[in-house]
Write a protein that holds these residues in place. Structure first.
Motif, PDB file in Angstrom:
ATOM      1  N   CYS A 190       0.829  -1.210   0.000  1.00  0.00           N
ATOM      2  CA  CYS A 190       0.000   0.000   0.000  1.00  0.00           C
ATOM      3  C   CYS A 190       0.865   1.263   0.000  1.00  0.00           C
ATOM      4  O   CYS A 190       0.542   2.257  -0.677  1.00  0.00           O
ATOM      5  CB  CYS A 190      -0.949  -0.001   1.202  1.00  0.00           C
ATOM      6  SG  CYS A 190      -2.303  -1.179   1.074  1.00  0.00           S
ATOM      7  N   ILE A 197      -5.405   2.727   3.277  1.00  0.00           N
ATOM      8  CA  ILE A 197      -6.177   1.599   3.794  1.00  0.00           C
ATOM      9  C   ILE A 197      -6.324   1.708   5.307  1.00  0.00           C
ATOM     10  O   ILE A 197      -5.375   2.053   6.014  1.00  0.00           O
ATOM     11  CB  ILE A 197      -5.512   0.252   3.414  1.00  0.00           C
ATOM     12  CG1 ILE A 197      -6.384  -0.930   3.848  1.00  0.00           C
ATOM     13  CG2 ILE A 197      -4.113   0.136   3.987  1.00  0.00           C
ATOM     14  CD1 ILE A 197      -5.936  -2.259   3.271  1.00  0.00           C
ATOM     15  N   ALA A 201      -9.352  -2.739   7.868  1.00  0.00           N
ATOM     16  CA  ALA A 201      -9.471  -3.368   6.540  1.00  0.00           C
ATOM     17  C   ALA A 201      -8.250  -4.231   6.257  1.00  0.00           C
ATOM     18  O   ALA A 201      -8.366  -5.318   5.674  1.00  0.00           O
ATOM     19  CB  ALA A 201      -9.629  -2.296   5.467  1.00  0.00           C
ATOM     20  N   LEU A 220      -6.840  -7.210  -1.996  1.00  0.00           N
ATOM     21  CA  LEU A 220      -6.441  -5.806  -1.887  1.00  0.00           C
ATOM     22  C   LEU A 220      -6.598  -5.092  -3.228  1.00  0.00           C
ATOM     23  O   LEU A 220      -7.098  -3.959  -3.284  1.00  0.00           O
ATOM     24  CB  LEU A 220      -4.979  -5.719  -1.423  1.00  0.00           C
ATOM     25  CG  LEU A 220      -4.359  -4.320  -1.404  1.00  0.00           C
ATOM     26  CD1 LEU A 220      -5.082  -3.413  -0.410  1.00  0.00           C
ATOM     27  CD2 LEU A 220      -2.870  -4.404  -1.068  1.00  0.00           C
ATOM     28  N   CYS A 223     -10.298  -4.425  -3.853  1.00  0.00           N
ATOM     29  CA  CYS A 223     -10.802  -3.360  -2.983  1.00  0.00           C
ATOM     30  C   CYS A 223     -10.308  -1.984  -3.439  1.00  0.00           C
ATOM     31  O   CYS A 223     -11.077  -1.013  -3.478  1.00  0.00           O
ATOM     32  CB  CYS A 223     -10.366  -3.608  -1.540  1.00  0.00           C
ATOM     33  SG  CYS A 223     -11.138  -5.024  -0.744  1.00  0.00           S
ATOM     34  N   ALA A 224      -9.016  -1.903  -3.780  1.00  0.00           N
ATOM     35  CA  ALA A 224      -8.431  -0.618  -4.199  1.00  0.00           C
ATOM     36  C   ALA A 224      -9.067  -0.116  -5.487  1.00  0.00           C
ATOM     37  O   ALA A 224      -9.340   1.081  -5.640  1.00  0.00           O
ATOM     38  CB  ALA A 224      -6.923  -0.769  -4.360  1.00  0.00           C
ATOM     39  N   CYS A 227     -12.678   1.439  -5.019  1.00  0.00           N
ATOM     40  CA  CYS A 227     -12.902   2.683  -4.260  1.00  0.00           C
ATOM     41  C   CYS A 227     -11.757   3.675  -4.449  1.00  0.00           C
ATOM     42  O   CYS A 227     -11.413   4.413  -3.524  1.00  0.00           O
ATOM     43  CB  CYS A 227     -13.116   2.379  -2.786  1.00  0.00           C
ATOM     44  SG  CYS A 227     -11.762   1.489  -2.019  1.00  0.00           S
ATOM     45  N   VAL A 231      -9.156   2.295   0.678  1.00  0.00           N
ATOM     46  CA  VAL A 231      -9.822   1.082   1.144  1.00  0.00           C
ATOM     47  C   VAL A 231     -10.285   1.264   2.585  1.00  0.00           C
ATOM     48  O   VAL A 231      -9.470   1.455   3.491  1.00  0.00           O
ATOM     49  CB  VAL A 231      -8.875  -0.133   1.044  1.00  0.00           C
ATOM     50  CG1 VAL A 231      -9.602  -1.405   1.480  1.00  0.00           C
ATOM     51  CG2 VAL A 231      -8.331  -0.285  -0.369  1.00  0.00           C
ATOM     52  N   ASN A 235     -15.824  -1.098   2.967  1.00  0.00           N
ATOM     53  CA  ASN A 235     -15.605  -1.457   1.564  1.00  0.00           C
ATOM     54  C   ASN A 235     -15.045  -2.876   1.456  1.00  0.00           C
ATOM     55  O   ASN A 235     -15.467  -3.672   0.616  1.00  0.00           O
ATOM     56  CB  ASN A 235     -14.654  -0.458   0.907  1.00  0.00           C
ATOM     57  CG  ASN A 235     -14.268  -0.868  -0.506  1.00  0.00           C
ATOM     58  OD1 ASN A 235     -13.177  -1.381  -0.728  1.00  0.00           O
ATOM     59  ND2 ASN A 235     -15.153  -0.640  -1.460  1.00  0.00           N
ATOM     60  N   ALA A 236     -14.098  -3.184   2.312  1.00  0.00           N
ATOM     61  CA  ALA A 236     -13.498  -4.521   2.289  1.00  0.00           C
ATOM     62  C   ALA A 236     -14.533  -5.589   2.630  1.00  0.00           C
ATOM     63  O   ALA A 236     -14.558  -6.664   2.014  1.00  0.00           O
ATOM     64  CB  ALA A 236     -12.329  -4.588   3.271  1.00  0.00           C
TER      65      ALA A 236
END
Length: 504
Positions: A190, A197, A201, A220, A223-224, A227, A231, A235-236
Motif C-alpha cells: 500500500c 487503507i 481493513a 487488496l 478493494c483498491a 474505491c 480502502v 468497503n473490504a
C-alpha cells in the motif's frame, strides 16, 4: 496493460519470500554448496509461495553471478527467466496436461542439452492432477534423469501423489503464512502503490486470505480498484461478502438458546445484504472452534464439550454441501433449525440429581443390577494384539499430520493430534496422544475416521485399522461389538448426578 498486484509483487529472491524461511534457507544453502538435487517436491496450500520459490530456484541455479544463494537479477539469464522467454525453463500445468502423451513428450525433450542455461528446469504445477498412467511414465524419468535436468513439482494435495514419486524427490512443506506477516506485506504494498487503507481493513483482508499471500494481494487489488485507492473497512467487507462480527455472535447465541426463528431472521438478513453465506458459515465455525479450544483448555466451562462438537459437526457438513454447489441459504437454514431443535435436548450434566425422586430411582436400579447375576456374554471375546518386536514407530505419521493440517475440513482433528506419535502393530496404527479430544473426535465422527484411514492408505498403500497406544498395557484392544456393561453405564450415570455408589 495493468499488471495485477500479486504478479507485480511476486518475490524475485529467496529473501523476499514471506513466511517460508525454513524452505528458503535450505534452498540457498544447496545452491551455495552446489549440492543440487534432480527433483524437488513443494507442498502447501494455495498462495504460499510454491511457484514463486520454484522460479527463484530456476534463476538461482542458472544465474551467472549468484549472491548468497539468491539470483543476481541482473545477468542475461536472470532477465530472460524473469521475462519468461528462457527456453530452458519449462512450466507445465498438470491440471490441463495430465495425460501419458504429455509426459512422453517431456521424456523426449529432456535428453537434449539446455540451449543457454546450465540446467533445464521443469516446473510442474498441480502435479497431483496427473493420471495414473502419466505418473508411471514420469517415474521412468525420475529414476534416471539426465544430469542437466531439474524437476520441481508443486502440489496442494500430497496424498494424491504415489509414494514412488515422493520417495525420489526432496520434499519441502510450505506453511500457511501468518496473519501478522500478511499484514506487514499489505502495508508495504500500500505504501509503494499509494493506496490508503484502514487498519481494520488490512486485518480483515489478511484474515480472509487464509494464509495465502496471493489471495491477500488479489483481495487488496479488488478493494483498491473499487474505491479509488482508498480502502475502508466497510468497503473490504462488501467486496468479501462478509457479515459483521455482531451477526456471527448473535447467530451463535441463538443456536445455544434454541432460537430457530432468530437464526432464520439473521440468515435472511445476510442473504438480502448479499453476504457470502459460505464465508458466514465459516465465521460461525471459527466462533465455535474458539469456544471448543477454550473448553479443552478448561478456561470455559459454561458449554459442554460434546455440545460444541455436535454443533461443529453439523456446520462442517453444511459447509461442504454449500461448497459443492447446494442451495446456500437453504443449507444454512436447515443447519440452524437442526441445531436449535437438537443441540439442547441432551441430558442435564449438573453434578446433582434434578429431583430426589430421580435420585431414588437411580439408586434402586443400581441395587437391582448389583443383586442380579450377570447375563451370559454371547459375543466373541475381545481380541488382543501384542506389540511385536519388529513393529515400532510409524514413520509416515508426520506426513499424515501434514495432510490433516492442509485439509480445511480436518483442521480440528489436526489440532488435537499435532503433538501425537503413532506406532505400527500388525494391521493396526496405534495413536499415542495426551490430548483426550483426539480420541473423542475419532470416536464420535465417522467421517474423521474414514478420512484419516484413507490418508494413511494413500501414503502407505496399505489399509490399517486405528487404535489407542497404551504402553503400560503392552496390548491393544480391537474394535468389538460387545455390549456395554449396564452396571457400568448406570454407575456412571449415578456418579455424574452426584450419587455415591459403593459396590461390595
Amino acid at each position: 496493460m495493468y499488471q495485477a498486484l500479486y504478479r507485480k509483487w511476486r518475490p524475485q529472491t529467496f529473501d523476499d519470500v514471506v513466511g517460508q524461511e525454513h524452505v528458503t534457507k535450505t534452498l540457498k544453502n544447496e545452491i551455495e554448496s552446489g549440492k543440487i538435487s534432480h527433483a524437488y517436491l513443494f507442498i502447501g496450500s494455495r498462495g504460499t509461495g510454491k511457484t514463486s520459490c520454484a522460479k527463484i530456484f530456476a534463476k538461482a541455479v542458472n544465474c551467472l553471478s549468484p549472491k548468497g544463494g539468491n539470483p543476481c537479477g541482473e545477468c542475461d539469464i536472470c532477465k530472460e527467466i524473469q521475462s519468461e522467454s528462457a527456453l530452458d525453463i519449462v512450466e507445465i500445468d498438470a491440471a490441463s496436461n495430465n495425460g501419458v502423451e504429455n509426459i512422453r513428450s517431456m521424456r523426449e525433450e529432456v535428453v537434449f542439452s539446455p540451449t543457454k542455461c546450465k540446467y533445464r528446469v521443469y516446473i510442474v504445477d498441480e502435479v497431483h492432477m496427473l493420471s495414473a498412467g502419466a505418473f508411471n511414465a514420469f517415474l521412468k524419468i525420475l529414476e534416471e534423469p539426465p544430469k542437466h535436468v531439474i524437476f520441481i513439482l508443486a502440489t496442494t494435495e500430497l496424498h494424491k501423489i504415489p509414494a514412488t514419486i515422493i520417495s525420489r524427490c526432496q520434499r519441502f512443506g510450505f506453511k500457511r503464512i501468518s496473519t501478522a506477516d500478511i499484514i506487514e506485506r499489505i502495508k508495504l504494498v500500500c505504501r509503494k502503490e499509494n493506496i490508503k487503507i484502514e487498519p481494520e481493513a488490512t486485518e480483515l483482508i489478511a484474515k480472509s486470505a487464509d494464509g495465502g499471500m496471493r489471495d491477500a494481494l488479489s483481495i487488496l487489488d479488488q478493494c483498491a480498484n473499487s474505491c479509488e485507492n482508498n480502502v475502508t473497512f466497510e468497503n473490504a467487507k462488501r467486496i468479501l461478502g462478509i457479515s459483521s462480527g455482531n451477526q456471527t455472535e448473535k447467530f451463535a447465541e441463538n443456536i445455544l438458546g434454541s432460537n430457530s426463528l432468530g437464526c432464520l431472521e439473521i440468515i435472511d438478513e445476510i442473504h438480502r445484504e448479499s453476504v457470502n453465506i459460505l464465508k458466514f458459515c465459516e465465521s460461525v465455525m471459527e466462533h465455535f472452534r474458539n469456544i471448543m479450544v477454550e473448553a479443552v483448555n478448561k478456561s470455559r466451562k459454561d458449554i459442554p464439550l460434546d455440545k460444541i462438537l455436535k454443533i461443529l459437526d453439523v456446520l462442517q457438513t453444511s459447509y461442504r454441501n454449500i461448497a459443492s454447489g447446494s442451495n446456500a441459504k437453504l443449507e444454512m437454514e436447515m443447519a440452524a433449525v437442526k441445531l436449535c431443535e437438537s443441540v439442547n435436548t441432551s441430558a442435564p450434566t449438573s453434578k446433582a440429581a434434578d429431583t430426589p425422586k430421580e435420585e431414588k430411582t437411580i439408586k434402586k436400579e443400581v441395587q437391582k443390577i448389583i443383586t442380579t447375576p450377570p447375563p451370559e456374554i454371547k459375543n466373541p471375546p475381545v481380541q488382543k494384539i501384542e506389540i511385536k518386536a519388529e513393529d515400532g514407530t510409524f514413520e509416515p505419521w508426520g506426513r499424515i499430520l501434514d495432510e490433516l493440517k492442509n485439509t480445511k475440513t480436518l483442521k480440528s482433528l489436526y489440532i488435537s493430534l499435532r503433538d501425537s506419535d503413532a506406532y505400527k502393530s500388525g494391521n493396526y496404527i496405534l495413536i499415542d496422544s495426551k490430548n483426550s479430544l483426539a480420541f473423542e473426535l475419532l470416536r464420535n465422527n465417522n467421517e474423521y475416521r474414514i478420512a484419516i484411514k484413507n490418508i494413511i492408505k494413500n501414503i502407505t498403500g496399505h489399509q490399517y485399522s486405528l487404535g489407542p497406544y497404551k504402553p503400560e498395557n503392552k496390548e491393544k484392544l480391537t474394535e468389538t461389538n460387545s455390549k456395554e456393561d449396564p452396571l457400568d453405564a448406570l454407575i456412571d450415570k449415578a456418579q455424574k448426578s452426584g450419587i455415591d455408589v459403593t459396590l461390595n
